[in-house]
Write a protein that holds these residues in place. Structure first.
Motif, PDB file in Angstrom:
ATOM      1  N   GLY A 220     -15.184   9.750  -2.944  1.00  0.00           N
ATOM      2  CA  GLY A 220     -14.484   8.752  -2.154  1.00  0.00           C
ATOM      3  C   GLY A 220     -13.044   9.073  -1.822  1.00  0.00           C
ATOM      4  N   ASN A 221     -12.562  10.251  -2.197  1.00  0.00           N
ATOM      5  CA  ASN A 221     -11.152  10.580  -2.023  1.00  0.00           C
ATOM      6  C   ASN A 221     -10.834  11.314  -0.727  1.00  0.00           C
ATOM      7  OD1 ASN A 221     -10.414   9.438  -4.499  1.00  0.00           O
ATOM      8  ND2 ASN A 221     -10.878  11.338  -5.612  1.00  0.00           N
ATOM      9  N   ARG A 222     -11.882  11.709   0.026  1.00  0.00           N
ATOM     10  CA  ARG A 222     -11.665  12.420   1.285  1.00  0.00           C
ATOM     11  C   ARG A 222     -12.608  11.882   2.352  1.00  0.00           C
ATOM     12  NH1 ARG A 222     -12.852  18.293  -0.711  1.00  0.00           N
ATOM     13  NH2 ARG A 222     -14.211  17.056  -2.064  1.00  0.00           N
ATOM     14  N   LEU A 223     -12.246  12.181   3.571  1.00  0.00           N
ATOM     15  CA  LEU A 223     -13.048  11.755   4.705  1.00  0.00           C
ATOM     16  C   LEU A 223     -13.226  12.945   5.640  1.00  0.00           C
ATOM     17  CD1 LEU A 223     -14.161   8.890   5.568  1.00  0.00           C
ATOM     18  CD2 LEU A 223     -12.254   8.818   7.182  1.00  0.00           C
ATOM     19  N   ALA A 224     -14.464  13.297   5.949  1.00  0.00           N
ATOM     20  CA  ALA A 224     -14.747  14.317   6.959  1.00  0.00           C
ATOM     21  C   ALA A 224     -15.114  13.610   8.254  1.00  0.00           C
ATOM     22  CB  ALA A 224     -15.892  15.224   6.506  1.00  0.00           C
ATOM     23  N   PHE A 225     -14.640  14.132   9.369  1.00  0.00           N
ATOM     24  CA  PHE A 225     -14.992  13.525  10.656  1.00  0.00           C
ATOM     25  C   PHE A 225     -14.844  14.558  11.755  1.00  0.00           C
ATOM     26  CE2 PHE A 225     -10.465  12.796  10.066  1.00  0.00           C
ATOM     27  CZ  PHE A 225      -9.896  13.043  11.314  1.00  0.00           C
ATOM     28  N   VAL A 226     -15.308  14.195  12.932  1.00  0.00           N
ATOM     29  CA  VAL A 226     -15.233  15.057  14.105  1.00  0.00           C
ATOM     30  C   VAL A 226     -14.224  14.482  15.078  1.00  0.00           C
ATOM     31  CG1 VAL A 226     -16.501  15.946  16.099  1.00  0.00           C
ATOM     32  CG2 VAL A 226     -17.614  15.847  13.859  1.00  0.00           C
ATOM     33  N   SER A 227     -13.352  15.345  15.590  1.00  0.00           N
ATOM     34  CA  SER A 227     -12.406  14.950  16.637  1.00  0.00           C
ATOM     35  C   SER A 227     -12.331  16.053  17.683  1.00  0.00           C
ATOM     36  CB  SER A 227     -11.014  14.693  16.052  1.00  0.00           C
ATOM     37  OG  SER A 227     -10.084  14.408  17.094  1.00  0.00           O
ATOM     38  N   SER A 228     -12.198  15.660  18.929  1.00  0.00           N
ATOM     39  CA  SER A 228     -12.050  16.639  20.013  1.00  0.00           C
ATOM     40  C   SER A 228     -10.606  16.726  20.486  1.00  0.00           C
ATOM     41  CB  SER A 228     -12.966  16.270  21.191  1.00  0.00           C
ATOM     42  OG  SER A 228     -12.581  15.029  21.751  1.00  0.00           O
ATOM     43  N   SER A 229      -9.667  16.348  19.633  1.00  0.00           N
ATOM     44  CA  SER A 229      -8.252  16.334  20.029  1.00  0.00           C
ATOM     45  C   SER A 229      -7.723  17.726  20.366  1.00  0.00           C
ATOM     46  CB  SER A 229      -7.403  15.718  18.908  1.00  0.00           C
ATOM     47  OG  SER A 229      -7.552  16.443  17.695  1.00  0.00           O
ATOM     48  N   SER A 230      -8.359  18.775  19.827  1.00  0.00           N
ATOM     49  CA  SER A 230      -7.924  20.149  20.113  1.00  0.00           C
ATOM     50  C   SER A 230      -8.530  20.686  21.407  1.00  0.00           C
ATOM     51  CB  SER A 230      -8.318  21.065  18.958  1.00  0.00           C
ATOM     52  OG  SER A 230      -9.729  21.142  18.844  1.00  0.00           O
ATOM     53  N   GLY A 231      -9.411  19.924  22.011  1.00  0.00           N
ATOM     54  CA  GLY A 231     -10.084  20.361  23.234  1.00  0.00           C
ATOM     55  C   GLY A 231     -11.576  20.505  23.053  1.00  0.00           C
ATOM     56  N   THR A 232     -12.028  20.882  21.844  1.00  0.00           N
ATOM     57  CA  THR A 232     -13.447  20.945  21.511  1.00  0.00           C
ATOM     58  C   THR A 232     -13.682  20.130  20.242  1.00  0.00           C
ATOM     59  OG1 THR A 232     -13.123  22.967  20.214  1.00  0.00           O
ATOM     60  CG2 THR A 232     -13.772  23.226  22.530  1.00  0.00           C
ATOM     61  N   PRO A 233     -14.850  19.523  20.089  1.00  0.00           N
ATOM     62  CA  PRO A 233     -15.135  18.743  18.885  1.00  0.00           C
ATOM     63  C   PRO A 233     -15.164  19.642  17.645  1.00  0.00           C
ATOM     64  CG  PRO A 233     -16.644  18.176  20.658  1.00  0.00           C
ATOM     65  CD  PRO A 233     -15.945  19.422  21.080  1.00  0.00           C
ATOM     66  N   GLU A 234     -14.309  19.358  16.681  1.00  0.00           N
ATOM     67  CA  GLU A 234     -14.186  20.149  15.460  1.00  0.00           C
ATOM     68  C   GLU A 234     -14.198  19.240  14.235  1.00  0.00           C
ATOM     69  OE1 GLU A 234     -14.415  23.275  15.629  1.00  0.00           O
ATOM     70  OE2 GLU A 234     -13.740  23.854  17.635  1.00  0.00           O
ATOM     71  N   ILE A 235     -14.435  19.848  13.059  1.00  0.00           N
ATOM     72  CA  ILE A 235     -14.451  19.108  11.802  1.00  0.00           C
ATOM     73  C   ILE A 235     -13.038  19.013  11.237  1.00  0.00           C
ATOM     74  CG2 ILE A 235     -15.395  18.976   9.463  1.00  0.00           C
ATOM     75  CD1 ILE A 235     -17.530  18.706  11.590  1.00  0.00           C
ATOM     76  N   TYR A 236     -12.654  17.814  10.854  1.00  0.00           N
ATOM     77  CA  TYR A 236     -11.380  17.567  10.180  1.00  0.00           C
ATOM     78  C   TYR A 236     -11.658  16.865   8.856  1.00  0.00           C
ATOM     79  CZ  TYR A 236      -8.943  18.602  14.570  1.00  0.00           C
ATOM     80  OH  TYR A 236      -8.454  19.217  15.701  1.00  0.00           O
ATOM     81  N   ILE A 237     -10.756  17.046   7.906  1.00  0.00           N
ATOM     82  CA  ILE A 237     -10.829  16.344   6.623  1.00  0.00           C
ATOM     83  C   ILE A 237      -9.491  15.677   6.370  1.00  0.00           C
ATOM     84  CG2 ILE A 237     -11.120  16.578   4.127  1.00  0.00           C
ATOM     85  CD1 ILE A 237     -13.044  18.839   4.614  1.00  0.00           C
ATOM     86  N   SER A 238      -9.547  14.414   5.966  1.00  0.00           N
ATOM     87  CA  SER A 238      -8.335  13.627   5.740  1.00  0.00           C
ATOM     88  C   SER A 238      -8.439  12.872   4.424  1.00  0.00           C
ATOM     89  CB  SER A 238      -8.140  12.630   6.886  1.00  0.00           C
ATOM     90  OG  SER A 238      -9.111  11.580   6.805  1.00  0.00           O
TER      91      SER A 238
END
Length: 399
Positions: A220-238
């Motif tokens: 429960g301490n991290r969140l993985a998600f997809v964002s296309s903010s860089s131009g292509t949909p990529e995996i981010y962890i927050s």
């Protein structure tokens, strides 16, 4: 165009016993042990009609049991309502052995779900899933909204009334939060977090482009998600509140539907870098990608890692023009197809016992949720079609 393709992959749906103890006969214990994956034939005995109905529904749903007539049953599951809950007992039809018994407290539905879990654990030596909680998307009024329910769909509760598209809800491990993508606030696909207890709704990822597929890590301490903010949909962890997001993939095409390993050290996601959707293993420490060669053709997506067995992932594969659920084992490098019904089976999510999954079944314009036994391939329909368009389910175990 990539954003629309991502949406297609990421959201393909639209106590101790109060009864006297009998001595277990060694022969009866050996009989149960020898059964292995074979179902235990059981009939239900309860004077109360509600207990009878709930117990029968539960046994019919779990692949470890076969609900049969009293004449054909080897075992009898007896349930008795008390002032504070339920007494339960599973005994040989001849009465010479008891393989499960106990007492549980609570209202009828709550107590029955606990009793079923007690029976499953005592008989199969594996945890049950009946006390877990579902969240899913349905569209009874034409808009997709969030709902939560027990596994038997006896008490279905609406969680949202946004009047806008809702995509891919996922529980936090403690059942306190839900994360999902919503268009309600801005008209764009943002990731929001709902505090179930407080009813508080916060936007935690509203980067330019699409934000999808948020998943809490097992702790429960991290969140993985997809964002296309860089131009292509990529995996981010927050962090779980969306802060301190870091990019973890650099794909040529797109990344979608991340899922965590049971220990949180790896992710699996879907990428089309190989032409069609394929499943990719991401080592988080080294930020290194490896394609998982499932042997199931050119479309493999929506992977879900078994929470109790890191050797297994379930995923969606395209077979003979339809979508079906398959199971891959790392130790053998091979896959088996679990479903083969007419229509599509998609969006697999493991239940807490590591044996059953909840999946979305689609046939024509009809969508519904089904429970799938990964050991037998058998399915069970836990709800009626009055839940219009039920899909995109997630499950959290008892917490």
């Amino acid at each position: 165009m990539k954003s629309f393709r991502l949406l297609a992959i990421a959201a393909s749906c639209f106590g101790s016993s109060l009864w006297p103890v009998l001595v277990f006969s060694q022969e009866r214990i050996d009989e149960i042990s020898r059964q292995g994956h074979q179902a235990v034939s059981v009939t239900v005995d309860a004077a109360d009609p509600q207990l009878m109905r709930l117990a029968r529904r539960g046994f019919a749903m779990h692949g470890g049991f076969e609900l049969v007539t009293a004449q054909d049953a080897a075992w009898v599951a007896r349930f008795e309502k008390t002032a504070t809950g339920i007494n339960y007992r599973v005994e040989a039809k001849g009465g010479d052995a008891v393989i499960a018994q106990g007492s549980v407290h609570g209202q009828v539905l709550e107590a029955m779900l606990a009793a079923l879990d007690g029976i499953v654990l005592q008989v199969t030596k594996r945890p049950g899933f009946f006390q877990g909680r579902l969240v899913f998307v349905a569209e009874p009024s034409g808009n997709t909204e969030l709902y939560t329910s027990d596994i038997l769909f006896e008490a279905v509760t609406p969680l949202s009334n946004f009047g806008a598209q809702v995509v891919s809800p996922r529980w936090s491990p403690d059942g306190r939060y839900l994360v999902f993508t919503s268009y309600a606030a801005t008209g764009y696909p943002d990731i929001v977090r709902l505090d179930i207890g407080e009813g508080m709704l916060n936007t935690i990822a509203n980067y330019r482009g699409v934000n999808l597929g948020a998943r809490f890590s097992p702790d429960g301490n991290r969140l993985a998600f997809v964002s296309s903010s860089s131009g292509t949909p990529e995996i981010y962890i927050s962090r779980p509140d969306g802060s301190q997001a870091q990019r973890f993939t650099w794909t040529k095409g797109l990344a979608a539907t991340p899922t965590w390993s049971p220990d949180g050290s790896q992710l699996i996601f879907t990428s089309d870098d190989w032409g069609g959707p394929q499943i990719i293993l991401l080592d988080l420490a080294q930020k290194r990608n490896t394609r998982i060669r499932t042997g199931m053709g050119g479309y493999n997506a929506e992977a879900a890692w078994n929470p109790l067995d890191r050797d297994q992932i379930a995923f969606t594969a395209q077979r003979n023009g339809q979508f079906q659920i398959a199971l891959y084992q790392f130790s053998t490098g091979k896959s088996v197809q679990l479903t083969s019904q007419i229509g599509d089976s998609v969006e697999p999510v493991w239940l807490s016992d590591g044996r059953h999954l909840i999946v979305t079944y689609r046939e024509g314009a009809t969508k519904r949720l089904r429970i799938l036994d990964s050991e037998t391939g058998k399915t069970n329909d836990p709800h009626t079609l009055q839940l219009v368009g039920a899909c995109q389910a997630d499950f959290v175990g008892k917490f």
